[in-house]
Design a protein around this motif. Structure first.
Motif, PDB file in Angstrom:
ATOM      1  N   ALA A  68      12.961  37.324  -8.445  1.00  0.00           N
ATOM      2  CA  ALA A  68      12.963  38.484  -9.338  1.00  0.00           C
ATOM      3  C   ALA A  68      12.035  39.580  -8.802  1.00  0.00           C
ATOM      4  N   GLY A  69      10.816  39.179  -8.448  1.00  0.00           N
ATOM      5  CA  GLY A  69       9.852  40.168  -7.974  1.00  0.00           C
ATOM      6  C   GLY A  69      10.267  40.784  -6.650  1.00  0.00           C
ATOM      7  N   VAL A  70      10.633  39.925  -5.701  1.00  0.00           N
ATOM      8  CA  VAL A  70      11.025  40.429  -4.379  1.00  0.00           C
ATOM      9  C   VAL A  70      12.293  41.271  -4.500  1.00  0.00           C
TER      10      VAL A  70
ATOM     11  N   PHE B 134       3.312  39.267 -10.377  1.00  0.00           N
ATOM     12  CA  PHE B 134       2.072  38.802 -10.988  1.00  0.00           C
ATOM     13  C   PHE B 134       2.363  37.590 -11.880  1.00  0.00           C
ATOM     14  N   VAL B 135       3.458  37.683 -12.642  1.00  0.00           N
ATOM     15  CA  VAL B 135       3.862  36.558 -13.482  1.00  0.00           C
ATOM     16  C   VAL B 135       4.238  35.363 -12.602  1.00  0.00           C
ATOM     17  N   SER B 136       4.963  35.651 -11.502  1.00  0.00           N
ATOM     18  CA  SER B 136       5.389  34.568 -10.604  1.00  0.00           C
ATOM     19  C   SER B 136       4.195  33.808 -10.043  1.00  0.00           C
ATOM     20  N   LEU B 137       3.135  34.538  -9.727  1.00  0.00           N
ATOM     21  CA  LEU B 137       1.950  33.902  -9.149  1.00  0.00           C
ATOM     22  C   LEU B 137       1.497  32.744 -10.027  1.00  0.00           C
ATOM     23  N   PHE B 138       1.432  32.982 -11.323  1.00  0.00           N
ATOM     24  CA  PHE B 138       0.962  31.941 -12.227  1.00  0.00           C
ATOM     25  C   PHE B 138       1.906  30.756 -12.232  1.00  0.00           C
ATOM     26  N   ILE B 139       3.208  31.059 -12.190  1.00  0.00           N
ATOM     27  CA  ILE B 139       4.183  29.978 -12.247  1.00  0.00           C
ATOM     28  C   ILE B 139       4.105  29.121 -10.987  1.00  0.00           C
ATOM     29  N   ILE B 140       3.995  29.769  -9.854  1.00  0.00           N
ATOM     30  CA  ILE B 140       3.957  29.020  -8.602  1.00  0.00           C
ATOM     31  C   ILE B 140       2.656  28.215  -8.518  1.00  0.00           C
ATOM     32  N   TYR B 141       1.565  28.869  -8.905  1.00  0.00           N
ATOM     33  CA  TYR B 141       0.295  28.154  -8.917  1.00  0.00           C
ATOM     34  C   TYR B 141       0.415  26.907  -9.777  1.00  0.00           C
TER      35      TYR B 141
END
Lengths: 261, 912
Positions: free
Chosen positions: B25-27, B276-283
């Motif tokens: 989504a982000g990319v 930014f949202v993805s970062l949390f999910i991947i983490y």
């Protein structure tokens, strides 16, 4: 679990002549204390022991006797509070994590109670894992010998979940043998297996000692398993309380009962 | 280790796919932004390059320095230049100065109304009959003489004329009749319509006899362009410049680039939010993966894997996820770009564009996706490296002992965030020195709160998960939503997507009421029965609540993604609502007129309308409003508005604080209070003002005013003053009152029917006018929310992901529950309940944060724009209920998985 680690030993280092030339692994005045203050537990209480090359040793004792701790410390998985352990003459306490890891990779093999195979790798790949981790080329002849000793034949390309418990543990033993270590430690290697399969695995381990010249130290609860060993050590409350050479299952059973385990 | 990582990926494909989608989504937005903007600017550049392809250079007037159109150049220059041996052909052209002479050439229908289709202005210039570049094809013959014209096919269609027809047009010199000699196809319509004449006729019609606006030059054979330009420069007057073709294209593209750049940056902002949202999910996913594989990692460490090897293994997985996610994201970007382009093209007049995927797009998108994934996986990889080899021999996952450190780091991050926000709010300074620290402060605050939410996630979830609390909350909010929608909200407002949004709101409300009621009903029956959709008021509810509360770290991390999404929606909602409220307040205070007449496209319209309105029975007073740019003595260019001073005060409030409005008719000027202060003007002072006709007039300051909410000019004059210098008779706004006792609706209808003859003119009463102004803000909020929906979608994936992982982690426990008699439906209900609780927690936290951020933003925004915080209760209640519903949806797949577990296998699953 919190753990206090002190690198400075309150006891003097053992004199060099205390080290045996024929020992694959040795512990001198090993002390391991878990917790602190009121919750302090002396898992190992000044234990000195040595494991001879080419021998199959069993360590027995009731739960909480310190037998697993002794094995973990001698294998370089855990550090002592004081005292020293040696593998092939190298004092483990002098090694940093990287050196210790490399020592485990080259000199030590492990067999776990729950097999601990990688479910996504097939049997052959699991056996090769320590070599791949080291980036080492396998000694082809030795590798073939180990693989054929597992007796898995055409099932070598199967994943662990396609193998029976006994077959999985044979793969695990072969993995421990693959790097031709100085010593192999087993943590209740037959604890998850039925008596028939246990016998199979213990025979395999016996073969590894007798025919491949390996050194095995195994922690176990089971007198019958211990009877496969050349020598049995009995631990209680962090002390070695007894040992027995060429034991039979009944002898071991009697001794264990007297220890209350 | 690479093999291991690859196999690991294959084994946990499902959750990695979810992570990948999070990146996509982000990319996708990043690459979409680049692809779209590259395609657009590429197209425009090509079009301009094509349009000027036949010429080597162009002479034009230098950029004027103030509100006027370029001065025209003398026609004699054409001959001078053509006489140079280096110049082959010198082709002159003139155009209409669009600002001064708005829409002069407009086709009139038989009833006198103007053919002014929706969309763009009608543009006129000279055309010498060339086709192939700007005019791609022409039907008929090029216009020759003052009685012939060429129009573009779009305008011809709107007016219903074809080649050979006679058309009546309004021109600056009055109405004239032309024969349509040609219908042409411009390569860039861009929403505009075209009326073309031959060069000589154009000069006459545009009032530019003896003048040219630009001269296209072709070099003589054997002469280089540079040599020709050097030669031309020697004969150019100072007000003219010569540009080579590349410079012409550059100058033209620069304008587009600016617009496209704004657009691109807006898209990149939303891409950043989604990432930014993805970062949390991947983490979160990697953290859980590591925790699940503790035993495996311990074994690897025991048999000789170094810490670095373990870390690398995790990072390799991250790299693969990042690369795959970015690659799919770039493809998704194509779809995004195509979608937006189609939407634009559907609105008409947008040029056909090729699709440009520049290497930069691919590199940046890949890097963004890759870096985002790796950064999020760094901490889990580091923790994996610290797993003790003894973990191989343990059968239970040890509790992570990072809680204290987490709280310490979280507090520090939060403190940094708050300090930054404080700096932004109270540090003062320029817009960027307020907004940049505010934005970074908000990000830090988010991360800090996310880390600290571990502290209160447990108790909060435990409370929210209690059946009576949840039942009452759902029932209450479900009932509240429609009440708010029909009172505070406007029921079914206008604006894009309002219909769909309304239906969704009502559905969500019904589901919430039913669920809440069924939970309470089953509680009343003893709390054992499973309610609608397995609301799980009994045992299931308790289990779910405890599960969510048991690992507050995971609950917090899962909720964080949702929290960010909802917080942004809440921020936009609150800021938008506050903006709307302030706007409505000031506007309501400022307007007194009963009727508001203006062009929907914001263009001026014929002054004839106001003349005709004066004849309508029931009309009280009228004022026309016009505006233009003027120059003050110090060279500053500013805006000046004009209106009928004798009636103006009955239509608008100006808030005259000193002096009076009466002096305006006597060459007076009203000055806005800030302007008066900065220029040190007081009532009675003289203010010289230079008008676009070049004349300077000494105006007397007759008053100071402080309400510019409708007329956004610092200077106000009477229409008579204005008309002395700018005679064009177009108004941009007309206000009128309805006479006492007249039928307001009837008057409005009559004025509207008059206005229909003048194009797209709106005639609105006070209420309609206020609504339409607020609708503009609503549309903007809707658009932003639509883009934020992407971030919410990513967050939603994160919830699914965590619930799936928590089901896997609890395989043995679920098997045990099933073995002792929990039904499949009860199992599903447990999982669903947990998901709802986690989502609600995320939504509530998000709303609290969002409202705080919005409050901070309101403080930062100047009081003239927003003066107080106004909370959009309806949207917030909707957001919470929507999150609960999303929780139910997110649990569908994991719940099925849990319910279908083989009981025996589940129990015998070793360890974690």
């Amino acid at each position: 679990m919190t753990e206090t680690e002190t690198s400075a030993s309150p006891l003097p280092p053992p004199p060099p002549d205390a080290l045996s030339d024929t020992a694959a692994a040795q512990a001198v005045n090993a002390v391991k204390i878990y917790g602190r203050g009121d919750t302090e537990v002396h898992a190992l209480n000044n234990v000195s022991v040595s494991f001879e090359r080419g021998a199959f040793t069993a360590i027995m004792g009731p739960s909480g006797s310190g037998k697993s701790t002794l094995m973990q410390c001698m294998a370089g998985l855990d550090r002592l509070t004081s005292g020293a352990t040696f593998i092939g003459g190298v004092a483990l306490s002098t090694l940093n994590d990287k050196a210790l890891t490399e020592l485990r990779r080259e000199k030590v093999g492990f067999i776990f109670q729950s097999f601990n195979l990688i479910p996504t790798l097939n049997a052959r790949e699991n056996i090769r894992l320590p070599l791949d981790l080291a980036g080492a080329k396998p000694d082809k002849a030795w590798f073939d010998q180990v693989v054929s000793a597992t007796g898995l034949g055409d099932r070598l390309d199967h994943r662990p979940n396609e193998l029976s418990g006994g077959q999985q543990q044979r793969v695990a033993v072969a993995r421990a043998l693959a790097s031709r270590p100085a010593i192999i430690f087993g943590d209740e290697p037959t604890g998850n297996l039925d008596s028939h399969t246990s016998a199979e695995i213990l025979d395999f381990m016996r073969t590894a000692v007798d025919e491949l010249g390996q050194t095995i130290v195994m922690v176990t609860h089971d007198p019958r398993s211990a009877s496969y060993a050349d020598r049995v050590l009995f631990l209680s409350d962090g002390h070695i309380v007894d040992e027995m050479a060429k034991p039979t299952a009944d002898q071991v059973y009697d001794r264990i009962r007297s220890l209350g385990g | 280790m690479i093999k291991l990582a690859l196999r690991g990926i294959r084994a946990s494909l499902g959750r990695l796919v979810l992570m990948t989608v999070a990146i996509v989504a982000g990319v996708g937005f990043v690459s979409g932004a680049f692809i779209l903007s590259d395609s657009l600017s590429g197209t425009f550049t090509n079009l301009i390059a094509d349009a000027t392809a036949g010429t080597d250079a162009q002479i034009q007037a230098t950029e004027p320095e103030f509100g006027q159109d370029p001065v025209s150049l003398p026609q004699s220059l054409v001959d001078t230049v053509a006489a140079l041996p280096e110049v082959g052909v010198a082709d002159p052209a003139v155009g209409v100065d669009s600002e001064q002479n708005f829409r002069p050439f407009v086709i009139l229908r038989d009833d006198g109304s103007r053919v002014q289709p929706q969309g763009g202005p009608v543009i006129s210039f000279s055309w010498n009959g060339d086709t192939g570049s700007f005019i791609t094809s022409a039907e008929g013959t090029p216009p020759v003489g003052i009685d012939q014209t060429a129009i573009d096919s779009g305008y011809a269609e709107a007016a219903g004329v074809s080649v050979g027809d006679q058309v009546r047009m309004s021109t600056p010199g009055g109405e004239r009749t032309f024969t349509v000699s040609s219908i042409v196809e411009p390569s860039v319509a861009a929403g505009a319509y075209y009326v073309l004449f031959d060069f000589a006729s154009a000069q006459e019609l545009f009032g530019k006899e003896g003048q040219v606006d630009q001269i296209a030059l072709t070099r003589a054979s054997g002469v280089s362009t540079d040599d020709m330009i050097t030669a031309v420069q020697t004969v150019l007057p100072p007000e003219a410049e010569v540009l080579n073709q590349a410079q012409v294209v550059d100058e033209f593209s620069a304008g587009f680039e600016q617009v496209i750049g704004i657009f691109r940056n807006a898209m990149l902002t939303f891409a950043g939010i989604a990432l930014f949202v993805s970062l949390f999910i991947i983490y979160n996913t990697f953290a859980i993966l590591v925790n699940q594989r503790l035993q495996q990692i311990g074994m690897l460490r025991a048999i000789g894997a170094t810490r670095a090897q373990v870390r690398r293994g995790i990072l390799v997985e991250a790299v693969i996820v990042g690369v795959v996610g970015s690659a799919v994201g770039i493809a998704f970007g194509l779809v995004v770009a195509f979608g937006i382009k189609s939407a634009f093209q559907a609105t008409g007049g947008f040029p056909e564009t090729g699709t440009v995927v520049a290497p930069r797009t691919i590199i940046v998108s890949l890097l963004v996706g890759l870096v985002a994934t790796i950064v999020s996986a760094l901490l889990p990889a580091f923790l994996a490296g610290r797993v003790s080899p003894i973990a191989a021999m343990r059968n239970e996952a040890p509790s992570r002992s990072t809680r204290t450190r987490r709280i310490v780091i979280g507090s520090v991050v939060l403190a940094i965030g708050l300090v930054l926000m404080g700096l932004g709010l109270f540090g003062g300074g320029s817009a960027s020195s307020v907004l940049v620290p505010l934005a970074f402060g908000a990000i830090f605050t988010f991360v800090g709160v996310a880390m600290l939410s571990v502290l209160f996630a447990g108790p909060a979830v435990d409370l929210m998960g209690r059946a009576p609390v949840l039942g009452v909350a759902l029932l209450g909010m479900g009932l509240l939503l429609p009440v708010l929608t029909f009172t505070v909200g406007k029921g079914l407002p206008g604006g894009p997507f309002s219909g769909i949004v309304f239906v969704i709101k009502m559905l969500v409300s019904v589901v919430a009421v039913l669920t809440g009621a069924s939970i309470l009903a089953s509680l009343a029956r003893g709390g054992r029965t499973v309610g609608i959709g397995g609301s799980g008021a009994g045992l299931e509810g308790r289990l779910a609540r405890q599960n969510a509360a048991r690992s507050p770290q995971r609950t917090a991390a899962t909720a964080t993604a949702l929290t960010i999404g909802i917080a942004l929606v809440a921020t936009v909602g609150v800021v938008g609502q506050s903006l709307k409220a302030t706007f409505a307040d000031t506007l309501e205070r400022a307007i007194k007129a009963d009727l508001f007449i203006y062009d929907e496209n914001g263009s001026p319209f014929s002054g004839q309308l106001a003349n005709q309105m004066e004849q309508v029975d029931g009309i009280g007073v009228i004022s026309r409003f016009r505006a233009n740019e003027v120059r003050l003595a110090d060279g500053d260019v500013t805006s000046l508005s004009a209106f009928n001073a004798d009636t103006g005060e009955q239509l608008l409030t100006f808030g005259v604080t000193e002096g009076s409005i009466d002096g305006l008719t006597d060459n007076g000027v009203l000055v806005f209070t800030d302007e008066a202060e900065s220029r040190g003007l007081a009532v009675g002072d003289t203010l010289p003002v230079e008008f676009p006709d070049g004349q300077t007039e000494e105006l007397t300051v007759s008053g100071i005013f402080d309400d510019n909410s409708v007329l956004n000019s610092p200077l106000l004059v009477d229409l008579s003053t204005y008309e002395r210098h700018i005679p064009a008779a177009d108004d941009f706004f007309v206000g009128a009152t309805v006479a006492e006792g007249a039928d307001r609706a009837a008057v409005q209808t009559e004025v509207q029917s008059l206005a229909d003859g003048f194009g797209s003119i709106s005639v609105q009463n006070t209420g309609e006018f206020l609504d339409s102004q607020e609708d503009q803000i609503d549309s903007l909020i809707t658009l932003i929310n639509l883009l934020l929906a992407f971030a919410l979608f990513v967050a939603f994936l994160g919830v699914i992901n965590t619930i799936v992982l928590s089901v896997i982690e609890r395989t043995r426990e679920i098997g045990l529950l099933r073995a002792v008699g929990m039904t499949r439906e009860q199992t599903r209900a447990t999982i669903r309940w947990e998901s709802v609780i986690v989502c609600l927690f995320g939504a509530v936290l998000g709303i609290v944060l969002g409202v705080l951020f919005a409050a901070a933003a309101v403080v930062a925004i100047p009081e003239g724009i927003i003066d107080s915080v106004s909370i959009p209760w309806e949207s917030l209640v909707f957001a919470i209920l929507f999150a609960a519903l999303a929780g139910v949806l997110a649990a569908v797949f994991p719940a099925r998985r849990a319910a279908n577990l083989n009981v025996l296998n589940a129990i015998t699953t070793p360890g974690t």
